[in-house]
Design a protein around this motif. Structure first.
Motif, PDB file in Angstrom:
ATOM      1  N   THR A  95      26.044  53.935  34.941  1.00  0.00           N
ATOM      2  CA  THR A  95      26.636  54.124  36.270  1.00  0.00           C
ATOM      3  C   THR A  95      26.473  55.592  36.638  1.00  0.00           C
ATOM      4  O   THR A  95      26.589  56.479  35.786  1.00  0.00           O
ATOM      5  CB  THR A  95      28.125  53.741  36.286  1.00  0.00           C
ATOM      6  OG1 THR A  95      28.816  54.450  35.245  1.00  0.00           O
ATOM      7  CG2 THR A  95      28.300  52.244  36.065  1.00  0.00           C
ATOM      8  N   ILE A 141      21.430  48.373  41.181  1.00  0.00           N
ATOM      9  CA  ILE A 141      22.532  47.578  41.725  1.00  0.00           C
ATOM     10  C   ILE A 141      23.373  48.491  42.605  1.00  0.00           C
ATOM     11  O   ILE A 141      23.807  49.551  42.156  1.00  0.00           O
ATOM     12  CB  ILE A 141      23.399  46.983  40.596  1.00  0.00           C
ATOM     13  CG1 ILE A 141      22.583  45.975  39.784  1.00  0.00           C
ATOM     14  CG2 ILE A 141      24.648  46.315  41.164  1.00  0.00           C
ATOM     15  CD1 ILE A 141      23.353  45.371  38.614  1.00  0.00           C
ATOM     16  N   VAL A 160      30.376  44.787  36.947  1.00  0.00           N
ATOM     17  CA  VAL A 160      28.913  44.720  36.865  1.00  0.00           C
ATOM     18  C   VAL A 160      28.465  44.957  35.427  1.00  0.00           C
ATOM     19  O   VAL A 160      27.595  44.242  34.905  1.00  0.00           O
ATOM     20  CB  VAL A 160      28.248  45.749  37.795  1.00  0.00           C
ATOM     21  CG1 VAL A 160      26.731  45.682  37.646  1.00  0.00           C
ATOM     22  CG2 VAL A 160      28.626  45.521  39.239  1.00  0.00           C
ATOM     23  N   THR A 181      27.875  46.480  49.380  1.00  0.00           N
ATOM     24  CA  THR A 181      27.764  47.149  48.093  1.00  0.00           C
ATOM     25  C   THR A 181      29.019  46.864  47.267  1.00  0.00           C
ATOM     26  O   THR A 181      30.082  46.532  47.810  1.00  0.00           O
ATOM     27  CB  THR A 181      27.621  48.666  48.264  1.00  0.00           C
ATOM     28  OG1 THR A 181      28.786  49.175  48.950  1.00  0.00           O
ATOM     29  CG2 THR A 181      26.382  49.014  49.086  1.00  0.00           C
ATOM     30  N   ALA A 189      29.801  41.387  41.887  1.00  0.00           N
ATOM     31  CA  ALA A 189      29.383  42.127  40.694  1.00  0.00           C
ATOM     32  C   ALA A 189      28.737  41.192  39.672  1.00  0.00           C
ATOM     33  O   ALA A 189      27.710  41.527  39.071  1.00  0.00           O
ATOM     34  CB  ALA A 189      30.587  42.832  40.075  1.00  0.00           C
ATOM     35  N   GLY A 213      26.290  50.217  44.004  1.00  0.00           N
ATOM     36  CA  GLY A 213      27.701  50.407  43.713  1.00  0.00           C
ATOM     37  C   GLY A 213      28.223  51.657  44.396  1.00  0.00           C
ATOM     38  O   GLY A 213      28.010  52.769  43.907  1.00  0.00           O
ATOM     39  N   ILE A 225      23.580  51.480  38.253  1.00  0.00           N
ATOM     40  CA  ILE A 225      24.585  51.064  39.223  1.00  0.00           C
ATOM     41  C   ILE A 225      25.045  52.298  39.989  1.00  0.00           C
ATOM     42  O   ILE A 225      25.571  53.238  39.385  1.00  0.00           O
ATOM     43  CB  ILE A 225      25.789  50.403  38.520  1.00  0.00           C
ATOM     44  CG1 ILE A 225      25.333  49.312  37.553  1.00  0.00           C
ATOM     45  CG2 ILE A 225      26.776  49.851  39.546  1.00  0.00           C
ATOM     46  CD1 ILE A 225      26.399  48.905  36.535  1.00  0.00           C
ATOM     47  N   THR A 228      34.777  53.289  36.058  1.00  0.00           N
ATOM     48  CA  THR A 228      33.647  52.845  35.248  1.00  0.00           C
ATOM     49  C   THR A 228      33.868  53.193  33.782  1.00  0.00           C
ATOM     50  O   THR A 228      34.131  54.358  33.438  1.00  0.00           O
ATOM     51  CB  THR A 228      32.310  53.454  35.710  1.00  0.00           C
ATOM     52  OG1 THR A 228      31.308  53.285  34.698  1.00  0.00           O
ATOM     53  CG2 THR A 228      32.432  54.938  36.054  1.00  0.00           C
ATOM     54  N   MET A 254      32.482  48.376  39.402  1.00  0.00           N
ATOM     55  CA  MET A 254      31.422  48.825  38.494  1.00  0.00           C
ATOM     56  C   MET A 254      31.613  48.233  37.100  1.00  0.00           C
ATOM     57  O   MET A 254      30.644  47.824  36.449  1.00  0.00           O
ATOM     58  CB  MET A 254      31.383  50.352  38.423  1.00  0.00           C
ATOM     59  CG  MET A 254      30.695  51.015  39.603  1.00  0.00           C
ATOM     60  SD  MET A 254      30.573  52.801  39.394  1.00  0.00           S
ATOM     61  CE  MET A 254      29.335  53.191  40.656  1.00  0.00           C
ATOM     62  N   GLY A 287      24.858  41.659  38.673  1.00  0.00           N
ATOM     63  CA  GLY A 287      24.529  41.994  37.290  1.00  0.00           C
ATOM     64  C   GLY A 287      23.624  40.968  36.647  1.00  0.00           C
ATOM     65  O   GLY A 287      22.660  41.317  35.947  1.00  0.00           O
TER      66      GLY A 287
END
Length: 319
Positions: free
Chosen positions: A8, A122, A19, A136, A264, A124, A100, A66, A16, A268
């Motif tokens: 991340t 991805i 994910v 998002t 998420a 985020g 992410i 995260t 997050m 993912g």
């Protein structure tokens, strides 16, 4: 692929962790190992790795922030730093990377892909400003946090007959301000994507006073101007005492909403599938409720646009 990594980067966003959980468990379902990279691209460069198993991502789906932490690492723009990061991953047997974050995170992933290392992005970020996807990770949760805050401020505004300017996040995008302002019934909304008219805001305030209205809520996105500055401008024009509330980083925290958790999981899982299909340089998104993927470069070739039909509607409903 037998081993992939996940990191991340940039500002944290609720969802997050959800994910990260989805990436690890989807990969393990396919007997693929997942390495967690701590502190974003800085950790990638320094080899700050940990093998994640199913249990290590248990009990995080409901947590904001995260688990892998985040860090700003501008040095990652340098080619030698990127090549060293790739060497670190290859030494660990890592064959693909899921990132992410927002546009800065995507840029790093694209540069690694260009150097031959497959990455999937991805989105985020609470700002909802990543081109190519309608939503998002983190936007829905942040939006609900802002709406709840506005509702509480309106209670005080009503009780004391005050006008409030509320400054919200969003960087250069107005999605949080626009959606929250419409959902909370704000009298005026200022967003970067649309030129504001101070005369119109003043007219709305004075018109409300004339019909007996004793409180108002004005939402300003941080990409337009500082909330205190706007309050001062309006006070000078109207003579009305205006209070300011800057919501700040409360918008980034909190348990992710059900919508963000489901998104998420879907993001993912699709990111892992893309790597297993040997498709690097892709970004995952959602369009018309369907999960899509597209070339990472498109995230830089286009610009995110707010839904200005919502802006028009907010003006019509706040007469």
């Amino acid at each position: 692929m037998k081993k992939i990594a996940v990191l991340t980067s940039g500002g944290d966003a609720p969802g997050m962790n959800a994910v990260i959980r989805a990436v690890v468990r989807k990969a393990r379902f396919h007997n693929v190992d997942v390495v967690g990279v701590y502190h974003g691209y800085e950790g990638l460069y320094n080899g700050n790795f940990e093998l994640l198993d199913i249990g290590s991502v248990g009990d995080i789906i409901q947590r904001g922030g995260t688990k892998l932490y985040s860090a700003r690492f501008p040095e990652f723009k340098q080619d030698d730093i990127q090549y060293r990061a790739i060497e670190r991953m290859k030494e660990e047997g890592i064959e693909g990377l899921v990132v992410i974050g927002g546009d800065g995170t995507y840029r790093g992933a694209m540069q690694l892909t260009d150097k031959g290392f497959p990455c999937v992005g991805i989105p985020g970020t609470i700002d909802n400003d990543v081109p190519g996807t309608e939503y998002t990770i983190g936007f829905d949760t942040a939006l609900n946090t802002v709406v709840e805050s506005i509702d509480k401020i309106r209670d005080t505004a009503t009780s004391h007959e005050n006008t409030f300017v509320i400054e919200v996040m969003g960087r250069d995008a107005g999605d949080i301000a626009l959606w929250a302002g419409l959902a909370a019934g704000a009298e005026s909304i200022l967003i970067p994507e649309e030129a504001y008219d101070l005369d119109d805001i003043v007219t709305r305030l004075e018109r409300g006073v004339a019909r007996g209205k004793r409180h108002s809520i004005i939402i300003v996105a941080e990409g337009v101007m500082n909330g205190h500055k706007l309050a001062n401008l309006l006070e000078e024009r109207t003579g009305i005492k205006i209070r300011t509330s800057v919501l700040g980083h409360i918008q980034r925290g909190g348990s992710p909403s059900a919508r963000d958790r489901v998104l998420a999981g879907r993001f993912g899982a699709r990111a892992v599938e893309l790597l297993l299909e040997n498709k690097g340089g892709r970004a995952v998104g959602v369009k018309n409720h369907a999960i899509i993927d597209y070339d990472l470069r498109k995230a830089f070739e286009t610009k995110h646009q707010a839904d200005l039909s919502l802006y028009t509607l907010s003006k019509e409903l706040s007469i």
